[in-house]
Scaffold this motif. Structure first.
Motif, PDB file in Angstrom:
ATOM      1  N   LEU A 155       0.864  -1.188   0.000  1.00 36.83           N
ATOM      2  CA  LEU A 155       0.000   0.000   0.000  1.00 36.83           C
ATOM      3  C   LEU A 155       0.901   1.238   0.000  1.00 36.83           C
ATOM      4  CD1 LEU A 155      -2.651  -1.302   2.510  1.00 36.83           C
ATOM      5  CD2 LEU A 155      -2.885  -1.051   0.046  1.00 36.83           C
ATOM      6  N   ARG A 201       0.733   4.408   0.564  1.00 44.66           N
ATOM      7  CA  ARG A 201       0.719   5.481   1.563  1.00 44.66           C
ATOM      8  C   ARG A 201       1.272   5.024   2.911  1.00 44.66           C
ATOM      9  NH1 ARG A 201      -1.272   8.539  -1.941  1.00 44.66           N
ATOM     10  NH2 ARG A 201      -3.485   8.790  -2.390  1.00 44.66           N
ATOM     11  N   LEU A 202       1.483   3.719   3.049  1.00 46.41           N
ATOM     12  CA  LEU A 202       1.878   3.194   4.356  1.00 46.41           C
ATOM     13  C   LEU A 202       3.358   2.819   4.363  1.00 46.41           C
ATOM     14  CD1 LEU A 202      -1.178   0.853   5.096  1.00 46.41           C
ATOM     15  CD2 LEU A 202      -0.902   3.254   5.690  1.00 46.41           C
ATOM     16  N   LYS A 223       3.885  -0.437   8.607  1.00 48.77           N
ATOM     17  CA  LYS A 223       2.407  -0.420   8.558  1.00 48.77           C
ATOM     18  C   LYS A 223       1.879  -1.440   7.556  1.00 48.77           C
ATOM     19  CE  LYS A 223       0.411   2.224  11.453  1.00 48.77           C
ATOM     20  NZ  LYS A 223      -0.703   1.654  12.238  1.00 48.77           N
ATOM     21  N   GLN A 239      -0.817  -4.842   8.316  1.00 47.86           N
ATOM     22  CA  GLN A 239      -2.187  -4.938   7.800  1.00 47.86           C
ATOM     23  C   GLN A 239      -2.903  -6.277   8.069  1.00 47.86           C
ATOM     24  OE1 GLN A 239      -3.896  -2.105   6.696  1.00 47.86           O
ATOM     25  NE2 GLN A 239      -1.999  -1.225   7.446  1.00 47.86           N
ATOM     26  N   PRO A 240      -2.275  -7.422   7.771  1.00 48.64           N
ATOM     27  CA  PRO A 240      -3.030  -8.675   7.999  1.00 48.64           C
ATOM     28  C   PRO A 240      -3.429  -8.855   9.463  1.00 48.64           C
ATOM     29  CG  PRO A 240      -1.042  -9.091   6.713  1.00 48.64           C
ATOM     30  CD  PRO A 240      -0.944  -7.682   7.208  1.00 48.64           C
ATOM     31  N   ARG A 273       0.990  -5.674  17.312  1.00 42.74           N
ATOM     32  CA  ARG A 273       1.158  -5.676  15.856  1.00 42.74           C
ATOM     33  C   ARG A 273       2.525  -5.132  15.472  1.00 42.74           C
ATOM     34  NH1 ARG A 273      -4.159  -3.075  14.916  1.00 42.74           N
ATOM     35  NH2 ARG A 273      -3.024  -1.201  14.394  1.00 42.74           N
ATOM     36  N   ARG A 321       5.082  -9.432   5.374  1.00 45.61           N
ATOM     37  CA  ARG A 321       3.626  -9.301   5.501  1.00 45.61           C
ATOM     38  C   ARG A 321       2.950 -10.667   5.397  1.00 45.61           C
ATOM     39  NH1 ARG A 321       0.915  -5.787   0.947  1.00 45.61           N
ATOM     40  NH2 ARG A 321       1.470  -7.624  -0.257  1.00 45.61           N
ATOM     41  N   LEU A 327      -6.410   5.542   8.434  1.00 43.54           N
ATOM     42  CA  LEU A 327      -6.259   5.393   6.977  1.00 43.54           C
ATOM     43  C   LEU A 327      -6.972   6.517   6.241  1.00 43.54           C
ATOM     44  CD1 LEU A 327      -6.793   1.551   6.460  1.00 43.54           C
ATOM     45  CD2 LEU A 327      -4.769   2.849   5.804  1.00 43.54           C
ATOM     46  N   SER A 378      -5.169   9.776   6.505  1.00 46.72           N
ATOM     47  CA  SER A 378      -3.997   9.797   5.639  1.00 46.72           C
ATOM     48  C   SER A 378      -4.399  10.021   4.180  1.00 46.72           C
ATOM     49  CB  SER A 378      -3.219   8.493   5.840  1.00 46.72           C
ATOM     50  OG  SER A 378      -2.748   7.988   4.635  1.00 46.72           O
ATOM     51  N   GLU A 379      -5.518   9.432   3.748  1.00 43.28           N
ATOM     52  CA  GLU A 379      -5.988   9.665   2.374  1.00 43.28           C
ATOM     53  C   GLU A 379      -6.348  11.131   2.153  1.00 43.28           C
ATOM     54  OE1 GLU A 379      -5.977   7.843  -0.343  1.00 43.28           O
ATOM     55  OE2 GLU A 379      -5.038   6.220   0.778  1.00 43.28           O
ATOM     56  N   HIS A 381      -3.280  13.160   1.793  1.00 44.35           N
ATOM     57  CA  HIS A 381      -2.585  13.009   0.518  1.00 44.35           C
ATOM     58  C   HIS A 381      -3.357  13.564  -0.673  1.00 44.35           C
ATOM     59  CE1 HIS A 381       0.030  10.214   2.754  1.00 44.35           C
ATOM     60  NE2 HIS A 381       0.929  10.691   1.918  1.00 44.35           N
ATOM     61  N   GLU A 415      -5.970  -2.064  -4.112  1.00 43.50           N
ATOM     62  CA  GLU A 415      -5.852  -2.114  -2.648  1.00 43.50           C
ATOM     63  C   GLU A 415      -6.955  -2.995  -2.060  1.00 43.50           C
ATOM     64  OE1 GLU A 415      -5.907   1.648  -0.521  1.00 43.50           O
ATOM     65  OE2 GLU A 415      -6.825   0.658   1.228  1.00 43.50           O
ATOM     66  N   LEU A 438      -6.135  -6.566  -2.663  1.00 43.43           N
ATOM     67  CA  LEU A 438      -5.059  -6.977  -1.760  1.00 43.43           C
ATOM     68  C   LEU A 438      -5.600  -7.205  -0.351  1.00 43.43           C
ATOM     69  CD1 LEU A 438      -2.000  -7.319  -1.083  1.00 43.43           C
ATOM     70  CD2 LEU A 438      -2.117  -4.959  -0.292  1.00 43.43           C
ATOM     71  N   ARG A 439      -6.403  -6.254   0.115  1.00 42.73           N
ATOM     72  CA  ARG A 439      -6.941  -6.373   1.472  1.00 42.73           C
ATOM     73  C   ARG A 439      -7.763  -7.646   1.621  1.00 42.73           C
ATOM     74  NH1 ARG A 439      -5.991  -2.467   4.828  1.00 42.73           N
ATOM     75  NH2 ARG A 439      -5.151  -0.504   4.036  1.00 42.73           N
ATOM     76  N   LEU A 445      -5.482 -10.436   2.017  1.00 50.30           N
ATOM     77  CA  LEU A 445      -4.848 -10.442   3.348  1.00 50.30           C
ATOM     78  C   LEU A 445      -5.819 -10.856   4.445  1.00 50.30           C
ATOM     79  CD1 LEU A 445      -2.642  -7.217   3.232  1.00 50.30           C
ATOM     80  CD2 LEU A 445      -1.997  -9.573   2.715  1.00 50.30           C
ATOM     81  N   GLY A 446      -7.081 -11.018   4.081  1.00 52.49           N
ATOM     82  CA  GLY A 446      -8.019 -11.526   5.064  1.00 52.49           C
ATOM     83  C   GLY A 446      -9.169 -10.599   5.421  1.00 52.49           C
TER      84      GLY A 446
END
Lengths: 234, 415
Positions: free
Chosen positions: A95, A97-98, A102, A106-107, A118, A154, B15, B18-19, B22, B318, B321-322, B325-326
């Motif tokens: 990601l 921005r992270l 960070k 995430q997971p 974390r 990650r 999050l 931060s968006e 930006h 994103e 991906l998320r 990642l679960g």
């Protein structure tokens, strides 16, 4: 660990239907390192998506660590992806921005782990992949090899049983490629099962076994390195 | 479970922040509608609330807002009053009402010619008692006001308003001098200072320096006008005015019986009920105008929905991906709804600030006329932020649902 039988995946319906996987049966032992090879459109990506619980087959069975995952709900599948599987992608998928730290955290958010714990865990795994001095860098401040190492950290933070790596070295120079493959080999030695898709024969040789795909079917299997571990190439 | 939800919420908020950080310019442009809408609501509430406070403050300086005025009802057929109030009635009411009233005084006013050495001057004459001072703060600095002794002894004394004193004495020492009213001699015992002239009222009981006060009992005895006075009372507060007024009329009816038409012989008037009317008008006005401004917010909400769709299209990878990642559908849904809400709250905060400084600017223009402290009410701020949260939630649901439903593979391989 993984047991797949008569797996079939058909995209579309009627005349435009495309069979991506045709009656594939395939199994992976715990602690094994398997490379999957084949030309584009041979079905290896579809297989990886199904193994990663991101997609479901048209028919067939898939048993992961003794659990049938075919009829699971979205929520249950998300849980499996979160806890049992670590993904590594060709394009890293960090990601933007992270920071590295960070990104690695995430997971664990989806697992409901507290911030402090974390951060601690993320630091540990970043140190393990040799990025202890890059934790607060953003992805665009990292080299390709470093990005992939962040992605590996990650993939590891939730202690997965399996790592699914889709062309993990496809975007890397040969030096970084070697680094990443050595890290994967080390992980495998520690007992993590790895399934890796690649186009590169040389890369595939790091695995114990290479499975060749063509037109949605397994056409050849080759034991290359029964004892496991890395082999010197070039 | 709750702990996990809170933990995730914190993550989604950071999050979202931060968006926003930006994408400053895009965020600002998206939020202009919300900012202006909220600022408008804040300014509308400020102005209406301020106008009400100002009005009540000014009214309060003209007349005590808990005043009840009681007098005999006028019968147009006989050209006489249907009821009279005597000093005995006054004492009776005082005794019966006890703590329910703060003050009571009889008042009788008329226009009369004051004379001094052939100089004639007409002014308003107010015949009353010492208790009049419980109704108006007279701030007398020269001499004194009428006392109870003056009333008991029928002292022929007079207190002059500033203009009346100027007119009759033109700078000369007035206290101790004698003037006549309808051939009766009065001794000047006090002069009132200049009173505050409220811009919202002309004439009336204060704000008018052309008047004079004499003891009521002197009027009754010398001019033979009996029981014609009005009774002024002060309730314990504006809230108790109506009930106290009711009680007074009941007591008078018991004592004097009803008029031949079956109604009370007396009539009462108060300002508190008028104020209540003003309050209702104010509330209706405020709701109406804020409602119009809120429509702007709904339009702005569509802008937010639009930008959320853009944000989600930009971040398809994103989302994929998320999911890998679960993240569950619910996780993705929450993340983007929170982002939409945070976006709107951010706009709300900017709107509140703009509204606040806008209100301050308005205040600085009218400061010369407005003598009360007016502030943006806190509840208006809370209401505004609550409303923007609702807008963010409502207009975030559709884009967030779209995001949650994305196929993880397609999303991951999106270029």
């Amino acid at each position: 660990m993984i047991q797949v039988e008569n797996l079939t995946k058909i995209y579309g319906k009627g005349e435009i239907a495309v069979t991506a996987l045709n009656q594939v049966s395939f199994s992976v032992r715990e602690g094994e390192f398997v490379a999957v090879m084949g030309p584009s459109g041979s079905g290896k990506t579809t297989l990886m998506n199904i193994l990663g619980c991101l997609d479901s087959p048209t028919s067939g069975t898939y048993i992961l660590s003794g659990t049938d995952v075919i009829n699971m709900t979205d929520k249950e599948l998300a849980r499996i992806r979160n806890r049992k599987i670590g993904f590594i992608f060709q394009t890293f998928n960090l990601l933007p921005r992270l920071t590295a730290l960070k990104n690695v955290e995430q997971p664990m958010i989806y697992r409901g782990i507290r911030r402090k714990k974390r951060e601690e865990t993320a630091r540990k795994y970043l140190t393990e992949v040799g990025l202890e001095d890059r934790m607060h860098h953003l992805p665009n401040e990292l080299s390709g090899g470093q990005k992939q190492r962040v992605a590996i950290a990650r993939a590891l933070v939730n202690n997965p049983d399996i790592i699914l790596a889709d062309e993990p070295t496809g975007n890397l120079d040969s030096r970084s490629e070697k680094d990443i493959l050595n890290i994967l080999t080390d992980l495998n030695k520690k007992g993590i099962t790895i399934i890796m898709v690649t186009h590169n024969e040389k890369v595939a040789r790091y695995a114990h076994r290479i499975v060749y795909f063509h037109d949605g079917e397994i056409v050849k299997e080759e034991i290359v390195n029964a004892g496991g571990g890395s082999i010197e190439t070039g | 479970m709750l702990e996990v939800a809170v933990l995730k919420l914190g993550e989604y908020i950071s999050l979202a922040v931060s968006e926003i950080y930006h994408n400053k310019i895009r965020t600002f442009l998206t939020l202009i509608g919300i900012i202006i809408g909220i600022a408008a609501v804040i300014i509308i509430i400020f102005v209406i609330q301020g106008a009400e406070e100002y009005l009540f403050h000014e009214l309060g300086s003209i007349v005590p807002l808990d005043l009840i005025e009681i007098y005999g009802r006028w019968d147009p057929d006989t050209q006489r009053r249907l009821g009279y109030i005597s000093f005995e009635d006054l004492d009776y009411l005082k005794e019966k009402l006890g703590d329910q009233i703060r003050a009571v005084t009889p008042v009788y006013y008329f226009y009369g010619d004051l004379q001094k050495k052939g100089h004639n001057y007409e002014c308003e004459i107010i015949a009353t008692t010492e208790e009049y001072q419980e109704f108006y703060y007279l701030n007398i600095t020269e001499g004194r006001f009428i006392s109870n002794t003056d009333n008991e002894n029928f002292n022929q004394v007079i207190v002059l308003g500033r203009d009346t004193a100027e007119e009759l004495f033109a700078g000369e020492e007035a206290i101790g001098k004698k003037i006549t009213l309808y051939d009766t001699t009065f001794t000047v015992i006090g002069i009132l200072p200049e009173t505050y002239k409220s811009p919202i009222a002309s004439g009336g009981s204060t704000g008018d320096d052309n008047r004079a006060f004499i003891p009521l009992k002197v009027v009754e005895r010398i001019f033979g006008i009996h029981n014609e006075f009005y009774l002024w009372m002060r309730a314990t507060g504006t809230e108790t005015v109506s009930s106290t007024q009711q009680r007074v009329l009941e007591l008078l009816d018991e004592r004097h019986g009803l008029a031949p038409d079956g109604e009370s012989r007396y009539y009462a008037y108060n300002f508190a009920e008028d104020m209540e009317m003003i309050r209702i008008i104010k509330t209706v006005l405020m709701v109406l105008l804020s409602g119009v401004a809120s429509i702007t917010l709904l339009v702005a909400g569509i802008g937010v929905m639009n930008i959320m769709l853009v944000i989600i299209a930009e971040r398809i990878k994103e989302i994929g991906l998320r999911k890998a990642l679960g993240a569950t559908r619910r996780d993705i849904l929450s993340q983007f709804i929170i982002e939409s809400i945070i976006l709107c709250i951010f706009g709300g905060i900017l709107g509140v600030l703009l509204g606040y400084f806008g209100s301050r600017t308005i205040l600085s223009f009218v400061r010369d006329f407005v003598r009360v402290e007016i502030a943006v009410p806190f509840w208006a701020v809370i209401l505004s932020l609550g409303f923007t949260t609702a807008v963010g939630l409502f207009f975030g649901i559709y884009p967030a649902m779209k995001a949650a439903k994305l196929d993880p593979i397609e999303a991951l391989h999106h270029q």
